[in-house]
Each structure stands twice: as C-alpha cells, then as structure tokens.
Write a protein that holds these residues in place. Structure first.
Motif, PDB file in Angstrom:
ATOM      1  N   THR A   1      -4.359  27.282  29.140  1.00  0.00           N
ATOM      2  CA  THR A   1      -4.304  25.840  29.452  1.00  0.00           C
ATOM      3  C   THR A   1      -2.952  25.269  29.022  1.00  0.00           C
ATOM      4  O   THR A   1      -2.675  24.104  29.244  1.00  0.00           O
ATOM      5  CB  THR A   1      -5.441  25.067  28.749  1.00  0.00           C
ATOM      6  N   TYR A   2      -2.145  26.077  28.367  1.00  0.00           N
ATOM      7  CA  TYR A   2      -0.796  25.661  27.953  1.00  0.00           C
ATOM      8  C   TYR A   2       0.224  26.268  28.913  1.00  0.00           C
ATOM      9  O   TYR A   2      -0.085  27.267  29.584  1.00  0.00           O
ATOM     10  CB  TYR A   2      -0.501  26.141  26.534  1.00  0.00           C
ATOM     11  N   PRO A   3       1.423  25.726  28.955  1.00  0.00           N
ATOM     12  CA  PRO A   3       2.456  26.338  29.795  1.00  0.00           C
ATOM     13  C   PRO A   3       2.697  27.797  29.403  1.00  0.00           C
ATOM     14  O   PRO A   3       2.456  28.182  28.254  1.00  0.00           O
ATOM     15  CB  PRO A   3       3.703  25.489  29.490  1.00  0.00           C
TER      16      PRO A   3
ATOM     17  N   ILE B   1      -7.138  19.449  17.427  1.00  0.00           N
ATOM     18  CA  ILE B   1      -5.804  19.703  17.985  1.00  0.00           C
ATOM     19  C   ILE B   1      -5.753  19.245  19.444  1.00  0.00           C
ATOM     20  O   ILE B   1      -4.872  18.494  19.844  1.00  0.00           O
ATOM     21  CB  ILE B   1      -5.458  21.213  17.892  1.00  0.00           C
TER      22      ILE B   1
ATOM     23  N   SER C   1     -11.816  16.206  29.748  1.00  0.00           N
ATOM     24  CA  SER C   1     -12.456  17.377  30.372  1.00  0.00           C
ATOM     25  C   SER C   1     -11.610  18.630  30.182  1.00  0.00           C
ATOM     26  O   SER C   1     -12.142  19.707  29.920  1.00  0.00           O
ATOM     27  CB  SER C   1     -12.718  17.113  31.856  1.00  0.00           C
ATOM     28  N   GLN C   2     -10.303  18.479  30.283  1.00  0.00           N
ATOM     29  CA  GLN C   2      -9.438  19.653  30.076  1.00  0.00           C
ATOM     30  C   GLN C   2      -9.504  20.121  28.631  1.00  0.00           C
ATOM     31  O   GLN C   2      -9.448  21.317  28.358  1.00  0.00           O
ATOM     32  CB  GLN C   2      -7.994  19.302  30.429  1.00  0.00           C
TER      33      GLN C   2
ATOM     34  N   ALA D   1      -7.512  17.151  21.014  1.00  0.00           N
ATOM     35  CA  ALA D   1      -7.760  15.723  21.234  1.00  0.00           C
ATOM     36  C   ALA D   1      -6.476  14.897  21.197  1.00  0.00           C
ATOM     37  O   ALA D   1      -6.455  13.769  21.677  1.00  0.00           O
ATOM     38  CB  ALA D   1      -8.741  15.190  20.184  1.00  0.00           C
ATOM     39  N   VAL D   2      -5.411  15.453  20.605  1.00  0.00           N
ATOM     40  CA  VAL D   2      -4.138  14.715  20.595  1.00  0.00           C
ATOM     41  C   VAL D   2      -3.108  15.326  21.545  1.00  0.00           C
ATOM     42  O   VAL D   2      -2.104  14.702  21.852  1.00  0.00           O
ATOM     43  CB  VAL D   2      -3.523  14.585  19.175  1.00  0.00           C
ATOM     44  N   GLN D   3      -3.382  16.545  21.984  1.00  0.00           N
ATOM     45  CA  GLN D   3      -2.411  17.166  22.895  1.00  0.00           C
ATOM     46  C   GLN D   3      -2.560  16.597  24.310  1.00  0.00           C
ATOM     47  O   GLN D   3      -3.441  15.782  24.574  1.00  0.00           O
ATOM     48  CB  GLN D   3      -2.606  18.689  22.893  1.00  0.00           C
ATOM     49  N   ASP D   4      -1.679  17.060  25.188  1.00  0.00           N
ATOM     50  CA  ASP D   4      -1.604  16.477  26.528  1.00  0.00           C
ATOM     51  C   ASP D   4      -2.733  16.994  27.430  1.00  0.00           C
ATOM     52  O   ASP D   4      -2.491  17.726  28.393  1.00  0.00           O
ATOM     53  CB  ASP D   4      -0.220  16.815  27.119  1.00  0.00           C
TER      54      ASP D   4
END
Lengths: 179, 543
Positions: free
Chosen positions: A25-27, A79, A88-89, A81-84
C-alpha cells in the motif's frame, strides 16, 4: 490434517504474504525499505507492522481477547491513521487476510470442509475489523483534540497576556444566600 | 432492490497500489494536516520581504508575481555564486542512497519525496536545467526539468517537510548538508512570498518586539514576576531577578517559549532558581533582558539576512549592558545559529570577554569566539566542581530518558553534558537505543518552524521514530519523563507523547536541576516546580 495444523504449518508464509500486502500500500521504493530494513528503530513502520500481524494471526486461534487484539492492532492502526490513507485504505489490510487464507485453505482442504473453516475464520477477521474501526476513530479523535487543545492554549495565553483573565482573586464576591 | 455496491464491487473501486510512475511524473498532492498555513502578508511586509500577499496553498492559483520564474532563476544564480557550498552540494551528489532512509519524515510518512536525496533532487533537477550544459542539452535524460508552477508547489510542500535536523548529512559520504539545501530552497521561496505563517509572524514579532511571541518588555517582566511568586510558594524564598542590568557579569538569553509556554515555564523557573543560588553562594550577577528576550531565531528558517538581523540584537544588548559574556538557555536552533553562523555573520564579538566561569575558573574554549555558553555546559561544570548542593532523591519518582535535540547534538557536539547533569540530579536515568541518540538522534518532527497545530499529522509522522524509541525505554525500564534541552522540544514533544506514548511526560533539564537544588534558607519542599506533591516528602512535612 485439520485446519489448525495446516495454518500452523503455513504460518510463516501466510504472515509474510499478509505483510507483503500491507507494505504494497506504500510506494515501491518505500515498500522495499519497509521490508528489508530489519532494525526496529531505523524502520519503526515495517517492524511494528510485522510484529502486529504476527500477533494478530496467532490471536485468530485463541479466544479473541479484545485487549490482546488491541495490543497487536493499535500500533499498526496508529501509524496508518496519520499517514496518507483514506480510512478504508488504512484498514483494508485486515480484510485482505480473508483472501490469503481462502487460497491456502482451498488448496489444502476439500470444498465442504474448506467452506466451513473459512466461515469460522472470516467471522473472526470481521471482529478484528470492527475493533480496528474503534482504534482508528480513537486515533483521529486524538489528532483533532491535539489540534483543538493547541488552539485553546494559544487563545488562553493571549487572554492571560492581555490580562482579560483573573485566575486567583483575593476579593470574594459578596453573594447573599437565596434560601 | 438496494442500489448499494456489493463488497466485490466496492473492493474493485479501491486501488491500494501507488502508480508506478517516475518521481518527476508523480504530481504533488497537497494534503491537509501536512502543511502549515501561508504567511500573513502583514508579517512579510514588516520584514520588508518581497511579494507579500494573501494566498492559499490549497487553491490552484498562488497569486505569484508575473515574472516569478525569472525571480527564482536570478535568485538561484546569485546564491550559487555567493555560497560555494550550495554549488558543491548541487553537483557532488552521486545518488548513492545512504541518506535515503535516515530521514524521520521519510520513515514516518513513507513518501519517497521525503528521502533527503530526492528532496534535494527537486532543486537539483531545476539546477541542471538552468545552469548545466549537460542538463540543457539532454533535459530529462540528464535529470533536468524546467521550473513550472507544479514544480514550485512541490518545492514548497517538501521543503516544509524537512526540519533541517541534519541526520541525513551524518550518513552522507560526501558530507552534503541537506539542511543547507532546505535553507537555501526556503530562501528562494521567500523571494516569492511563499513562507508559512508559523515562521513569518514570529520572525516579524521578534524583529519588532524582541521575541517570537511579540511580548512587550513590561509583559515579559510580569511573567517572570509570576514565577517569583510560584517559586516563593514552593521554596519560601523571594527571588529578585535582574532586568536589563548594566554592568552585570552575564547576560542570560533563552527562547521566549520558556517564559510563556508549559512545560518550558518550569525550566524557566529552574533558571531563576539556579541564578539565585549562584548569587547567594558565589555573588554571581546574572541579568535578563526584556529587549533581547528571544534566544530562538526563526529568521534561520526564512533567509540568511533575516537570521542575521535577529541574531544581531542579542549582541547589541550584550554590548549595551556591558556584560562580560552571554549565557544561553536550553534552545535548539539558537545554538546552531550561534555555533555555526554567528561568527561570520555578526562576529567577532570582540567587545565581550572570552567566557570563563567566575565560580570554577573553567574556560569555555568552544565559546571563545562567539562568547556565548550553553547553560547545560555551565551547569555540568558547576556540578563537576562540587559547586551545587543537590538532593537527587527529590526526582526519585521520575524515570528519565534524554532526547538529544538535533542542533545542540549534531550542530555543536553536545552529547555528554546533559547526561552528566541529569545523572547528578536524578537517580533513574535510561538512555534510548544507540542509533536514536547523540549524533544519530531522531528529530522531534516539529523543528524549523513546523510545530503548528494545522500540520499535526505531519508532526506525528515526523516524530514517530523518536516516539518509537521512547516507547521502547518506557516498556523496558518504565521511563515516565523525557528530558531535553530545547524549547521547541518542550512545545512539540508533549503532543507527540500524547499520541504515541501517553504515559510519558516532557521536561527541560534545568527543571530537574532546580528540583534537586538545595537552596540556602529554603523551606522543606513538599512539591516539585509543577506544584505537584513530591512522593515521600509530603508525608514528612505532615508529621
């Protein structure tokens, strides 16, 4: 071989696949770092996630103690909850476990048994998903309260500096009792 | 029939995978919670900086001046000629990637554009396009790209996602100082009026009234007088701090955050108690200034010229008062400005004396030229020479760890002094893991003017590696307080702890010193500086 044995046997592979799903889910560049950097202080996101997933997987086969699940789930959600991520993601990874397990179970068990086993496990995963909603909201509420507290503190300080607030007064109001 | 999507349809609409496009083709997505509000035009005007106007990062049109590309190009060119370091940093990087995973913002956000190498590449790509033959001919193939409005937005977004902490520089085999690149980039953005308000307004306040909060001299004195009352309640002693005293031995300057924001205020009370002690015992004469009432320097986060202006007032005040040298409070970036810029910017301060402790005779060699000594070095020296009477058991309810602030640690090499002080005033001290402290310390995530409220998500992510290490010592040793020597830390870490490790509180180091300090003539203490009961001591007082 029963379900528990099959899953125990494949635990490493299942958790790894699950971890891979989360870090995807991260680059791409980030995912590589999250996977390969093993030091828990140099890579808190990757190590916290892996530790939490391992714990959650084990807890699927216990009596689903809420506090225990929170212990594994909270650090990961906190973690994300504050990331981009949209909500749902941020939480989708929990339900991805269903697909991973289904594939494994279908390979190992016949249709009827597999169906029953999946049903049981999927209900348990749903419970974890519901707990995740609670944690996610609590994290977001903390962020909002940190933000409002900050504004509140600034306003209060401004009032204090402008001497618009008297905190301790030696003068007592002379109020008469109404009785 | 319901028109709700089936779970399969809903899932098909979700794409958890990021596009695999190259970084140049991945457009910037400015997200709420990740940026600070744009600067107030009044503040920009106060400083005489160009292109003051109202603008909003979330809007398409940033109201840029018509010739903004030309302004940037000329600004870039001028600085390449002026700062040899920038020219070298633009050319020398081989993109080895040693820095890439060392940044707290990359670790926390997972955004590759927060890899220091890529953040710098945002500028380098334009540098290649505008200033190198190779870039001009081969364009994108040579890693070059022209400056467009989208590139500018990308600069702004990511240059304000760097706290100039320099952790990445530590790992760079070429010694490239990425903080310098951010400083340079922000200076260019300021040519277009693109500052954030959390920086611009404090700087304007400091320029006008002497401190970031815009507190006028009488109000500054009022606040210290409040502390005099509080200290009297706690110790029974009535302190008489000096203000603007001509001919005092030492001028004391600290960030205004210590005077106005908890928990820095307790550190401020600690300074006052320490100076009272030194006056009573050794006759040391320290004065506060209501004019040089700010140690911090947000000009450092704006432009070199602005940093110079704010720094100059500290020395002007020292000259006016005729003190021997300056003692500086617990601040972060103030010390980088003093240690690495002051001397060539406003120095040499040859009207002051080379700092020598009048109590121990120690010569502070590292401050020989700047004439400014860090309070923690000063205190450590006093303790080393047995000049302070201390009762560390008053801090027995505290299990302390120490967060090395980026600037005093990486910027001036101060590692052992704060630990020495804390170990002498507290009985329970536990360091965090080695790769998170001292020169490898992780930033609080809110430095360089980013400790606003509106960018809370950014702050929480940037502070994650620090909080993760605090959590470790909390779980392993029961650590319940995080000490530091920086006013931004004291302002920023409480929120960080509340989110990640709520069981841990935040304190300045001098607060711990003052808690333990046995002051001549004081009454039996039953509370600490926060007026909270001292476990065990309260009982004795009741007997």
């Amino acid at each position: 071989m029963g379900l528990a044995e099959i899953l125990e046997q494949h635990k490493g592979a299942i958790v790894n696949k699950w971890f891979q799903t989360v870090i995807e889910t991260y680059p791409q560049d980030t995912a590589r770092f999250l996977k390969n950097r093993k030091d828990q202080f140099a890579n808190p996101v990757g190590s916290t996630t892996l530790r939490g997933l391992q714990g959650l997987f084990d807890s699927l086969f216990t009596d689903l103690n809420r506090e225990q699940i929170i212990g594994y789930l909270d650090p990961i959600i906190r973690i994300r909850a504050v990331q981009d991520f949209t909500p749902s993601q941020a939480l989708a990874f929990i339900f991805e476990l269903k697909t991973i397990l289904r594939k494994r179970i279908n390979q190992a068990l016949d249709d009827k048994n597999a169906r029953r086993a999946c049903d049981q496990l999927e209900s348990r995963i749903d419970i974890i998903g519901l707990i995740a909603f609670d944690i996610y909201m609590q994290c977001r509420e903390t962020i909002f309260s940190l933000r409002t507290n900050d504004e509140h503190r600034k306003t209060l300080q401004t009032f204090k500096r402008a001497k618009l607030i008297v905190e301790d007064s030696d003068v007592q109001p002379n109020l008469k009792s109404v009785t | 029939m319901s028109d709700l999507l089936t779970p399969e349809e809903m899932k098909a609409n979700l794409d958890y995978h990021t596009p695999h496009s190259g970084w140049m083709n991945t457009p910037v997505n400015i997200r709420k919670g990740m940026y600070c509000y744009a600067s107030n035009p009044k503040s920009v005007e106060t400083l005489g900086l160009p292109n003051a106007r109202k603008w909003n990062p979330m809007e398409e049109d940033w109201e840029l001046p018509e010739n903004w590309q030309q302004i940037l190009h000329e600004g870039f060119k001028e600085r390449l000629e002026r700062f040899r370091s920038i020219k070298v940093f633009m050319d020398i990087c081989v993109r080895c990637g040693a820095c890439s995973d060392k940044c707290h913002f990359f670790i926390g956000t997972g955004d590759p554009k927060n890899m220091p190498v890529l953040r710098a590449e945002l500028l380098r790509s334009v540098y290649r396009n505008d200033f190198t033959r190779f870039g001009k001919i081969f364009g994108k193939l040579a890693g070059a790209r022209p400056m467009t409005a989208n590139v500018l937005k990308e600069w702004w977004y990511y240059l304000f996602q760097c706290t100039e902490c320099r952790r990445c520089s530590l790992f760079c085999p070429y010694g490239i100082d990425t903080a310098e690149i951010t400083i340079f980039g922000r200076e260019l953005l300021n040519l277009l009026g693109l500052n954030i308000d959390w920086i611009a307004t404090p700087v304007a306040n400091c320029y006008r009234t002497g401190n970031h909060l815009g507190i006028q001299p009488h109000a500054y004195k009022d606040m210290l007088d409040f502390f005099v009352d509080d200290i009297e309640d706690i110790t029974g002693l009535r302190l008489e701090p000096n203000f603007n005293k001509k001919g005092a031995d030492i001028l004391f300057i600290t960030p205004s955050g210590d005077v106005f924001a908890d928990p820095g205020t307790y550190t401020c009370m600690g300074y006052m108690m320490l100076f009272h002690y030194l006056k009573e015992k050794y006759g040391l004469d320290v004065t506060w200034s209501t004019y040089a009432s700010e140690g911090g320097n947000f000009g450092f986060f704006t432009a070199h010229e602005v940093m110079k202006r704010l720094n100059a007032k500290m020395y002007a005040e020292a000259k006016r008062l005729g003190v021997k040298w300056i003692l500086g409070g617990e601040c972060g970036h103030m010390w980088r400005v003093i240690h690495q810029y002051m001397d060539t910017m406003n120095g040499p301060a040859d009207f002051l004396e080379e700092p020598v402790s009048p109590i121990t005779g120690t010569k502070f060699e590292n401050a020989k030229s700047t004439k400014m000594v860090h309070i923690t070095e000063f205190t450590a020296d006093l303790i080393k020479h047995n000049k302070l009477e201390l009762d560390p058991s008053r801090n027995d309810h505290l299990k302390v760890t120490f967060h090395d602030s980026c600037n005093p640690s990486r910027g001036m090499g101060m590692f052992e002094e704060p630990r020495y002080v804390i170990k002498n005033v507290c009985n329970h001290f536990y360091d965090m893991p080695r790769n998170t402290i001292k020169e490898q310390t992780f930033c609080c995530g809110s430095g360089s003017g980013l400790n606003a409220g509106e960018d809370m998500e950014l702050r929480m992510m940037g502070g994650l590696p620090r909080a993760n290490a605090v959590r470790h010592v909390h779980e392993k040793h029961g650590v319940n307080i995080l000490a530091n020597v920086c006013a931004v830390d004291r302002a920023a870490l409480p929120a960080l702890m509340e989110y990640w490790v709520p069981e841990v509180d935040v304190t300045g180091t001098t607060e711990l010193v003052a808690n333990a300090l046995l002051m001549p003539g004081e009454k039996k203490r039953t509370t600490d500086l926060r007026s909270e009961p001292l476990p065990g001591m309260e009982e004795e007082a009741d007997e």
